[in-house]
Design a protein around this motif. Sequence first.
Motif, PDB file in Angstrom:
ATOM      1  N   ASP A  49      -9.880   0.455   3.554  1.00  0.00           N
ATOM      2  CA  ASP A  49      -9.105   1.678   3.816  1.00  0.00           C
ATOM      3  C   ASP A  49     -10.024   2.842   4.168  1.00  0.00           C
ATOM      4  O   ASP A  49      -9.749   3.608   5.101  1.00  0.00           O
ATOM      5  CB  ASP A  49      -8.262   2.032   2.592  1.00  0.00           C
ATOM      6  CG  ASP A  49      -7.045   1.125   2.446  1.00  0.00           C
ATOM      7  OD1 ASP A  49      -6.633   0.527   3.457  1.00  0.00           O
ATOM      8  OD2 ASP A  49      -6.510   1.013   1.326  1.00  0.00           O
ATOM      9  N   TYR A  81     -13.018   2.622   5.415  1.00  0.00           N
ATOM     10  CA  TYR A  81     -13.625   2.343   6.721  1.00  0.00           C
ATOM     11  C   TYR A  81     -12.657   2.700   7.845  1.00  0.00           C
ATOM     12  O   TYR A  81     -13.073   3.259   8.869  1.00  0.00           O
ATOM     13  CB  TYR A  81     -14.021   0.864   6.801  1.00  0.00           C
ATOM     14  CG  TYR A  81     -14.751   0.491   8.063  1.00  0.00           C
ATOM     15  CD1 TYR A  81     -16.137   0.598   8.142  1.00  0.00           C
ATOM     16  CD2 TYR A  81     -14.065   0.037   9.187  1.00  0.00           C
ATOM     17  CE1 TYR A  81     -16.820   0.267   9.305  1.00  0.00           C
ATOM     18  CE2 TYR A  81     -14.733  -0.296  10.352  1.00  0.00           C
ATOM     19  CZ  TYR A  81     -16.108  -0.189  10.403  1.00  0.00           C
ATOM     20  OH  TYR A  81     -16.773  -0.513  11.557  1.00  0.00           O
ATOM     21  N   TRP A  82     -11.393   2.386   7.665  1.00  0.00           N
ATOM     22  CA  TRP A  82     -10.406   2.697   8.699  1.00  0.00           C
ATOM     23  C   TRP A  82     -10.330   4.203   8.953  1.00  0.00           C
ATOM     24  O   TRP A  82     -10.385   4.656  10.096  1.00  0.00           O
ATOM     25  CB  TRP A  82      -9.032   2.165   8.301  1.00  0.00           C
ATOM     26  CG  TRP A  82      -7.948   2.638   9.229  1.00  0.00           C
ATOM     27  CD1 TRP A  82      -7.182   3.769   9.099  1.00  0.00           C
ATOM     28  CD2 TRP A  82      -7.562   2.041  10.462  1.00  0.00           C
ATOM     29  NE1 TRP A  82      -6.324   3.904  10.168  1.00  0.00           N
ATOM     30  CE2 TRP A  82      -6.529   2.855  11.010  1.00  0.00           C
ATOM     31  CE3 TRP A  82      -7.947   0.899  11.146  1.00  0.00           C
ATOM     32  CZ2 TRP A  82      -5.909   2.556  12.217  1.00  0.00           C
ATOM     33  CZ3 TRP A  82      -7.323   0.597  12.354  1.00  0.00           C
ATOM     34  CH2 TRP A  82      -6.319   1.419  12.881  1.00  0.00           C
ATOM     35  N   TYR A  83     -10.202   4.986   7.890  1.00  0.00           N
ATOM     36  CA  TYR A  83     -10.053   6.434   8.054  1.00  0.00           C
ATOM     37  C   TYR A  83     -11.336   7.082   8.575  1.00  0.00           C
ATOM     38  O   TYR A  83     -11.288   8.130   9.226  1.00  0.00           O
ATOM     39  CB  TYR A  83      -9.622   7.072   6.736  1.00  0.00           C
ATOM     40  CG  TYR A  83      -8.207   6.724   6.358  1.00  0.00           C
ATOM     41  CD1 TYR A  83      -7.132   7.140   7.159  1.00  0.00           C
ATOM     42  CD2 TYR A  83      -7.924   5.961   5.229  1.00  0.00           C
ATOM     43  CE1 TYR A  83      -5.827   6.801   6.836  1.00  0.00           C
ATOM     44  CE2 TYR A  83      -6.617   5.623   4.896  1.00  0.00           C
ATOM     45  CZ  TYR A  83      -5.570   6.045   5.701  1.00  0.00           C
ATOM     46  OH  TYR A  83      -4.271   5.708   5.392  1.00  0.00           O
ATOM     47  N   HIS A 136     -13.380   5.577  10.769  1.00  0.00           N
ATOM     48  CA  HIS A 136     -13.633   5.129  12.142  1.00  0.00           C
ATOM     49  C   HIS A 136     -12.333   4.859  12.899  1.00  0.00           C
ATOM     50  O   HIS A 136     -12.298   4.017  13.790  1.00  0.00           O
ATOM     51  CB  HIS A 136     -14.483   3.838  12.124  1.00  0.00           C
ATOM     52  CG  HIS A 136     -15.768   3.966  11.369  1.00  0.00           C
ATOM     53  ND1 HIS A 136     -15.862   3.742  10.015  1.00  0.00           N
ATOM     54  CD2 HIS A 136     -17.015   4.296  11.783  1.00  0.00           C
ATOM     55  CE1 HIS A 136     -17.110   3.920   9.617  1.00  0.00           C
ATOM     56  NE2 HIS A 136     -17.826   4.270  10.662  1.00  0.00           N
ATOM     57  N   GLU A 137     -11.283   5.557  12.551  1.00  0.00           N
ATOM     58  CA  GLU A 137      -9.954   5.258  13.108  1.00  0.00           C
ATOM     59  C   GLU A 137      -9.938   5.303  14.628  1.00  0.00           C
ATOM     60  O   GLU A 137      -9.424   4.377  15.283  1.00  0.00           O
ATOM     61  CB  GLU A 137      -8.926   6.241  12.536  1.00  0.00           C
ATOM     62  CG  GLU A 137      -7.506   5.969  13.021  1.00  0.00           C
ATOM     63  CD  GLU A 137      -6.485   6.872  12.346  1.00  0.00           C
ATOM     64  OE1 GLU A 137      -5.297   6.752  12.682  1.00  0.00           O
ATOM     65  OE2 GLU A 137      -6.890   7.692  11.484  1.00  0.00           O
ATOM     66  N   GLU A 138     -10.476   6.349  15.221  1.00  0.00           N
ATOM     67  CA  GLU A 138     -10.432   6.485  16.681  1.00  0.00           C
ATOM     68  C   GLU A 138     -11.212   5.370  17.369  1.00  0.00           C
ATOM     69  O   GLU A 138     -10.749   4.800  18.364  1.00  0.00           O
ATOM     70  CB  GLU A 138     -10.989   7.850  17.091  1.00  0.00           C
ATOM     71  CG  GLU A 138     -10.125   9.031  16.661  1.00  0.00           C
ATOM     72  CD  GLU A 138     -10.658  10.352  17.177  1.00  0.00           C
ATOM     73  OE1 GLU A 138     -11.655  10.327  17.949  1.00  0.00           O
ATOM     74  OE2 GLU A 138     -10.084  11.402  16.842  1.00  0.00           O
ATOM     75  N   ILE A 163     -11.927   2.382  16.171  1.00  0.00           N
ATOM     76  CA  ILE A 163     -11.241   1.096  15.963  1.00  0.00           C
ATOM     77  C   ILE A 163     -10.062   0.958  16.918  1.00  0.00           C
ATOM     78  O   ILE A 163      -9.885  -0.079  17.577  1.00  0.00           O
ATOM     79  CB  ILE A 163     -10.776   0.964  14.503  1.00  0.00           C
ATOM     80  CG1 ILE A 163     -11.970   0.920  13.556  1.00  0.00           C
ATOM     81  CG2 ILE A 163      -9.927  -0.294  14.334  1.00  0.00           C
ATOM     82  CD1 ILE A 163     -11.603   0.991  12.090  1.00  0.00           C
ATOM     83  N   LEU A 164      -9.244   1.993  16.997  1.00  0.00           N
ATOM     84  CA  LEU A 164      -8.075   1.935  17.877  1.00  0.00           C
ATOM     85  C   LEU A 164      -8.486   1.757  19.333  1.00  0.00           C
ATOM     86  O   LEU A 164      -7.833   1.018  20.088  1.00  0.00           O
ATOM     87  CB  LEU A 164      -7.237   3.205  17.714  1.00  0.00           C
ATOM     88  CG  LEU A 164      -6.466   3.334  16.390  1.00  0.00           C
ATOM     89  CD1 LEU A 164      -5.812   4.691  16.281  1.00  0.00           C
ATOM     90  CD2 LEU A 164      -5.428   2.220  16.275  1.00  0.00           C
ATOM     91  N   GLU A 204       0.503   2.603  16.575  1.00  0.00           N
ATOM     92  CA  GLU A 204      -0.807   2.580  15.939  1.00  0.00           C
ATOM     93  C   GLU A 204      -0.748   2.062  14.503  1.00  0.00           C
ATOM     94  O   GLU A 204      -1.676   1.405  14.032  1.00  0.00           O
ATOM     95  CB  GLU A 204      -1.428   3.977  15.970  1.00  0.00           C
ATOM     96  CG  GLU A 204      -1.796   4.441  17.379  1.00  0.00           C
ATOM     97  CD  GLU A 204      -2.474   5.786  17.388  1.00  0.00           C
ATOM     98  OE1 GLU A 204      -2.596   6.399  16.298  1.00  0.00           O
ATOM     99  OE2 GLU A 204      -2.898   6.235  18.472  1.00  0.00           O
ATOM    100  N   TYR A 205       0.343   2.343  13.797  1.00  0.00           N
ATOM    101  CA  TYR A 205       0.458   1.883  12.411  1.00  0.00           C
ATOM    102  C   TYR A 205       0.526   0.356  12.342  1.00  0.00           C
ATOM    103  O   TYR A 205      -0.113  -0.265  11.486  1.00  0.00           O
ATOM    104  CB  TYR A 205       1.703   2.486  11.751  1.00  0.00           C
ATOM    105  CG  TYR A 205       1.878   2.037  10.318  1.00  0.00           C
ATOM    106  CD1 TYR A 205       1.125   2.611   9.293  1.00  0.00           C
ATOM    107  CD2 TYR A 205       2.789   1.027   9.991  1.00  0.00           C
ATOM    108  CE1 TYR A 205       1.277   2.187   7.975  1.00  0.00           C
ATOM    109  CE2 TYR A 205       2.945   0.602   8.679  1.00  0.00           C
ATOM    110  CZ  TYR A 205       2.187   1.194   7.677  1.00  0.00           C
ATOM    111  OH  TYR A 205       2.326   0.767   6.377  1.00  0.00           O
ATOM    112  N   LYS A 212      -2.847  -0.987  12.965  1.00  0.00           N
ATOM    113  CA  LYS A 212      -3.679  -0.789  11.772  1.00  0.00           C
ATOM    114  C   LYS A 212      -3.428  -1.896  10.761  1.00  0.00           C
ATOM    115  O   LYS A 212      -4.367  -2.443  10.167  1.00  0.00           O
ATOM    116  CB  LYS A 212      -3.375   0.568  11.143  1.00  0.00           C
ATOM    117  CG  LYS A 212      -4.063   0.770   9.799  1.00  0.00           C
ATOM    118  CD  LYS A 212      -3.564   1.997   9.054  1.00  0.00           C
ATOM    119  CE  LYS A 212      -4.177   2.065   7.662  1.00  0.00           C
ATOM    120  NZ  LYS A 212      -3.671   3.230   6.888  1.00  0.00           N
TER     121      LYS A 212
END
Length: 286
Positions: free
Chosen positions: A158, A160-162, A164-166, A168-169, A181-182, A185
């Motif tokens: 979690d 890591y996602w927040y 590097h969110e941009e 990763i997407l 996007e959700y 995710k």
Amino acid sequence: MMTMQHWIWFRSLFPMKNKAEYYSRFSDIVRANIITTAPCWMSFLETMARNSKCNMQELLLIHYQRPEARDCKSYQEWIHSGRQVKRGAIGITVRDKEKLEKVRYLFDVADTVGSVGPWRFSRKLEPELAKVIQEQFQLMKADSFPQLIEHAISCLIDKYWYAHEETILAGIMECYKGWDEYAAKMQFVDAAFYSTCFMILERCGYHPRSMYEPQDFGCVPSFYTPNAMTTLGEAIRTVGNQVLDVVEKTIAEHTVQRNNVIQAEGNQLPSAFLKPKTYKKEMEVR
């Protein structure tokens, strides 16, 4: 291992300027093959567990050329680690990190000699490791060490996602056109969670193939493009190394403490139990 038949066949399909380009394109083929089935993906995760310090492209080529390799480093890295590469050892060809038009060679620990080797996990250290991991990642007490690892990975994925969110997407949305996007995710987090847990438990000797089902990796084939697979692989490797670095450090500290105790106990032995250094020479003179 790569055979001459493979080389001729592949070069006929893809004309290339140099050896680095060949291995770059071949890593794309390996990348596509490892996500075809759950056992193939598990096999790749086992390679990653033993070589987690290597990047994704290096892992793909290690997995194809030497899937049984336990710890791969360059010649200079082994020298710095206190080990010497054996004469005549055949290296694993990977693309150079800095000069992409060139290749470099990695050597497995089995191709080296020296006193310092890869760290080994011991079940005897589970209580101590569990305590350190709980404190390091601020976790509640778990019923078992594998369960504690799952709790740690859930929190770290979690974060890591927040963080590097941009990025990763940007790497995975080409596989999820039309998805919000959700939903993308959830696919990413699910694939990264099970894969990272598998990788860590494999490195710690827990035989995770008996702990996880093929359907746990059902999201992995969705990451079929090079960018998406690289994004997922780097997340697994990065998050996994956060935990493995703590395990390695704790084991190293325990080893130092144990050696100090053994040395202290040896120094306290009566002189009658200590063999004189000149004994052998005196016997030879007589």
